[in-house]
Design a protein around this motif. Structure first.
Motif, short mmCIF file in Angstrom:
data_model
loop_
_atom_site.label_atom_id
_atom_site.label_comp_id
_atom_site.label_asym_id
_atom_site.label_seq_id
_atom_site.Cartn_x
_atom_site.Cartn_y
_atom_site.Cartn_z
N GLY A 42 45.84 -52.84 53.02
CA GLY A 42 44.71 -52.10 52.48
C GLY A 42 44.26 -50.88 53.27
N LEU A 43 45.07 -50.43 54.21
CA LEU A 43 44.68 -49.27 55.01
C LEU A 43 45.21 -47.97 54.39
N ASN A 44 44.44 -46.92 54.57
CA ASN A 44 44.88 -45.58 54.16
C ASN A 44 45.79 -45.05 55.26
N VAL A 45 47.02 -44.71 54.91
CA VAL A 45 48.02 -44.29 55.88
C VAL A 45 48.62 -42.95 55.45
N GLU A 46 48.57 -41.97 56.35
CA GLU A 46 49.28 -40.72 56.15
C GLU A 46 50.39 -40.70 57.18
N TYR A 47 51.60 -40.34 56.77
CA TYR A 47 52.69 -40.33 57.72
C TYR A 47 53.36 -38.97 57.76
N GLN A 48 53.88 -38.66 58.95
CA GLN A 48 54.45 -37.34 59.23
C GLN A 48 53.46 -36.25 58.82
N LYS A 49 52.23 -36.43 59.28
CA LYS A 49 51.13 -35.53 58.91
C LYS A 49 51.11 -34.31 59.83
N ASN A 50 51.19 -33.14 59.23
CA ASN A 50 51.08 -31.90 59.98
C ASN A 50 49.62 -31.64 60.33
N ILE A 51 49.41 -31.16 61.55
CA ILE A 51 48.06 -30.87 62.02
C ILE A 51 47.99 -29.39 62.41
N ASP A 52 46.95 -28.74 61.93
CA ASP A 52 46.69 -27.35 62.31
C ASP A 52 45.78 -27.35 63.53
N ILE A 53 45.89 -26.31 64.35
CA ILE A 53 44.96 -26.18 65.46
C ILE A 53 44.38 -24.77 65.49
N GLN A 54 43.23 -24.69 66.10
CA GLN A 54 42.54 -23.42 66.28
C GLN A 54 42.51 -23.11 67.77
N TYR A 55 43.00 -21.95 68.11
CA TYR A 55 42.90 -21.47 69.49
C TYR A 55 42.18 -20.13 69.44
N GLU A 56 40.95 -20.13 69.93
CA GLU A 56 40.07 -18.96 69.84
C GLU A 56 40.04 -18.49 68.39
N GLU A 57 40.46 -17.26 68.10
CA GLU A 57 40.44 -16.77 66.70
C GLU A 57 41.74 -17.05 65.96
N LEU A 58 42.69 -17.64 66.65
CA LEU A 58 44.02 -17.87 66.09
C LEU A 58 44.10 -19.25 65.45
N ASN A 59 44.51 -19.28 64.19
CA ASN A 59 44.76 -20.55 63.51
C ASN A 59 46.27 -20.76 63.45
N ILE A 60 46.72 -21.89 64.00
CA ILE A 60 48.15 -22.20 64.00
C ILE A 60 48.37 -23.35 63.03
N SER A 61 49.00 -23.03 61.91
CA SER A 61 49.24 -24.09 60.92
C SER A 61 50.47 -24.90 61.33
N LYS A 62 50.41 -26.16 61.04
CA LYS A 62 51.50 -27.09 61.35
C LYS A 62 51.88 -27.01 62.84
N ALA A 63 50.87 -27.03 63.70
CA ALA A 63 51.09 -26.92 65.14
C ALA A 63 51.82 -28.13 65.70
N PHE A 64 51.54 -29.29 65.14
CA PHE A 64 52.27 -30.50 65.51
C PHE A 64 52.17 -31.50 64.37
#
Length: 125
Positions: A42-64
């Motif tokens: 019954g758990l909500n599971v996302e797998y191989q989920k891409n994560i975006d990160i923000q570094y100062e004004e820079l947005n890095i999509s799919k950073a890890f």
């Protein structure tokens, strides 16, 4: 559901898989089995989920990419390696810091005893 409750369910599912399949398979096999087990519970599971990160004004999509994100609260990294090392630990700790999540787990299915291959990593918990 709180992080510690989720980690207990993940641990129980991991033991079940480890007992059934043993060691020596690729990580993706254990990952698919774990996703299956956690969804059955019954758990909500996302797998191989891409994560975006923000570094100062820079947005890095799919950073890890995390192996599993459970209930949007717990990150799971699945390994099938000789041993968990500092790199694995700090990688997961960094993921937790960047996402502002509190708990992650490294599950090493290559350990003879499953419990010896499990490492909890906390961030401000």
């Amino acid at each position: 559901m709180r992080e510690n409750e989720i980690s207990g369910i993940v641990f129980d599912a991991g033991i079940k898989i480890h007992r059934a399949l043993g060691i020596g398979l690729y990580e993706n096999v254990y990952e698919e089995c774990l996703v299956y087990e956690l969804k059955r519970r019954g758990l909500n599971v996302e797998y191989q989920k891409n994560i975006d990160i923000q570094y100062e004004e820079l947005n890095i999509s799919k950073a890890f990419r995390v192996d599993l994100l459970i209930e949007n609260k717990v990150i799971i990294e699945i390994k099938a390696v000789q041993e968990i090392n500092d790199y694995h630990f700090f990688q997961l700790l960094n993921y937790l810091r960047i996402t502002n999540l509190k708990l992650g787990m490294i599950l090493n299915f290559h350990s003879t005893l499953f419990k010896n291959g499990v490492k909890r990593v906390v961030n401000k918990l």
